[in-house]
Design an enzyme around this catalytic site. Structure first.
Site, PDB file in Angstrom:
ATOM      1  N   ASP A  58      -9.079  -3.498  -9.668  1.00  0.00           N
ATOM      2  CA  ASP A  58      -9.142  -2.431  -8.512  1.00  0.00           C
ATOM      3  C   ASP A  58      -9.328  -3.291  -7.216  1.00  0.00           C
ATOM      4  O   ASP A  58     -10.292  -4.503  -6.983  1.00  0.00           O
ATOM      5  CB  ASP A  58     -10.948  -2.101  -9.212  1.00  0.00           C
ATOM      6  CG  ASP A  58     -11.833  -1.497  -8.622  1.00  0.00           C
ATOM      7  OD1 ASP A  58     -11.178  -1.420  -7.516  1.00  0.00           O
ATOM      8  OD2 ASP A  58     -12.350  -1.127  -8.422  1.00  0.00           O
ATOM      9  N   ASN A  85      -0.375  -1.418  -0.988  1.00  0.00           N
ATOM     10  CA  ASN A  85       0.593   0.517  -0.687  1.00  0.00           C
ATOM     11  C   ASN A  85      -0.665   1.652  -1.582  1.00  0.00           C
ATOM     12  O   ASN A  85      -0.797   2.048  -1.096  1.00  0.00           O
ATOM     13  CB  ASN A  85       1.180   0.522  -1.829  1.00  0.00           C
ATOM     14  CG  ASN A  85       1.244   2.097  -2.484  1.00  0.00           C
ATOM     15  OD1 ASN A  85       2.242   2.437  -1.683  1.00  0.00           O
ATOM     16  ND2 ASN A  85       1.344   1.788  -3.711  1.00  0.00           N
ATOM     17  N   TYR A 150      -9.027   9.417   6.308  1.00  0.00           N
ATOM     18  CA  TYR A 150      -7.863   8.939   5.949  1.00  0.00           C
ATOM     19  C   TYR A 150      -7.047   8.299   7.158  1.00  0.00           C
ATOM     20  O   TYR A 150      -6.824   7.436   6.933  1.00  0.00           O
ATOM     21  CB  TYR A 150      -6.983   9.915   5.718  1.00  0.00           C
ATOM     22  CG  TYR A 150      -5.949   9.402   4.437  1.00  0.00           C
ATOM     23  CD1 TYR A 150      -5.666   8.995   4.186  1.00  0.00           C
ATOM     24  CD2 TYR A 150      -4.038   9.977   5.445  1.00  0.00           C
ATOM     25  CE1 TYR A 150      -4.366   7.661   3.298  1.00  0.00           C
ATOM     26  CE2 TYR A 150      -3.569   9.322   5.120  1.00  0.00           C
ATOM     27  CZ  TYR A 150      -3.401   8.918   4.087  1.00  0.00           C
ATOM     28  OH  TYR A 150      -1.916   8.143   3.484  1.00  0.00           O
ATOM     29  N   LYS A 154      -6.157   4.452   7.602  1.00  0.00           N
ATOM     30  CA  LYS A 154      -4.769   3.700   8.070  1.00  0.00           C
ATOM     31  C   LYS A 154      -4.498   3.200   9.698  1.00  0.00           C
ATOM     32  O   LYS A 154      -4.294   2.202   9.851  1.00  0.00           O
ATOM     33  CB  LYS A 154      -3.867   4.709   7.886  1.00  0.00           C
ATOM     34  CG  LYS A 154      -4.197   4.961   6.410  1.00  0.00           C
ATOM     35  CD  LYS A 154      -3.302   4.348   5.630  1.00  0.00           C
ATOM     36  CE  LYS A 154      -3.206   4.438   3.990  1.00  0.00           C
ATOM     37  NZ  LYS A 154      -2.831   3.735   3.491  1.00  0.00           N
TER      38      LYS A 154
END
Length: 273
Positions: A58, A85, A150, A154
């Protein structure tokens, strides 16, 4: 194989991580496939029992990440390619998102990637080098309604990875920010947390849903050959867009940003500095 590499891939049970793992294994490399749930990797492990280690991990658990990386490095004696990833999607308007949702999202998409990087760097430095691939998104150049968090996570990973690349280059460690296009990874289904919709945003939500459409992107396996070629480069780029259409979109967005700045250049130049 004498030149076989050892990979550590997070989020390897599905989507891009799974595709990268399969490509590496097919090339004769060895893979530590890390995921919160490794059950989907059972069939792949049966096919490559000597070359694949499914590793429960995790990425939001910093100590668990460090312990997992120690196990990964010990499994095959080294780490050559690390692919950060693991990721999730928080879908909804900024005002709609709860504090719990925001923290949970960033703990995976940003902090989780940082924990992995911190854990693997001592190993890569000690062995004199290695590759670290930071999987981000082609959309980090600007925010978009409904996927703002999101993009934020990123974009933060983009920025810290640029700094990291400078910091570790002298140790022979090559960092590449892998800006992915839209692939059929399940991110918008099993990997998505959705906010509670507010009526005030319904018209914009409907507009955005129409823009996203129902089209399904290419399969993740289509991106794997690019990754395999990337890790074979002696001098890899610090940034790489994965996807032909995504490449064109990024160029268009970049030009739009330049045009916007130019249109207000007179105001910017009023102040010194």
């Amino acid at each position: 194989m004498a030149n076989a590499r050892v990979w550590l891939i997070t989020g390897a049970s599905r989507g891009l991580g799974r595709a990268f793992a399969e490509a590496a294994l097919a090339a004769g490399d060895r893979v530590v496939a890390a995921a919160r749930n490794v059950e989907p990797l059972a069939e792949l492990h049966e096919k490559y029992p000597e070359h694949l280690l499914p590793l429960p991990m995790d990425v939001t658990d910093r100590q668990g990440v460090f312990d997992g990386v120690e196990r990964a490095a010990a499994a095959f004696g080294r780490l050559d390619v690390v692919v950060n990833n693991a990721g999730t999607m928080l879908y909804g308007m900024v005002e709609e998102a709860t504090e719990e949702q925001i923290w949970a999202h960033l703990e995976v998409n940003f902090f989780g990637a940082v924990w992995v990087a911190q854990a693997v760097l001592p190993h890569l430095r000690a062995q004199g080098g290695g590759r670290l691939l930071q999987v981000t998104s082609m959309g980090t150049g600007g925010g978009m309604a409904t996927v703002g968090f999101y993009g934020a996570g990123k974009a933060a990973l983009d920025s810290v990875s640029e700094a990291l690349a400078m910091e570790v280059e002298a140790f022979g460690i090559k960092v590449t920010i892998v800006q992915m296009g839209g692939y059929n990874t399940g991110l918008f289904t099993t990997g998505t947390t959705t906010t509670e919709p507010m009526a005030e945003y319904q018209s914009l939500r409907t507009e955005m849903e129409a823009m996203w459409g129902d089209a399904v992107g290419p399969e993740p396996s289509a991106a794997a050959p690019v990754i395999m070629e990337l890790v074979a480069l002696p001098e890899p780029p610090r940034r790489l867009i994965i996807g032909s259409q995504s490449f064109d979109h990024v160029l268009e967005m970049g030009q739009a940003q330049v045009d916007l700045y130019r249109s207000w250049e007179h105001l910017s130049r009023i102040a010194p500095g």
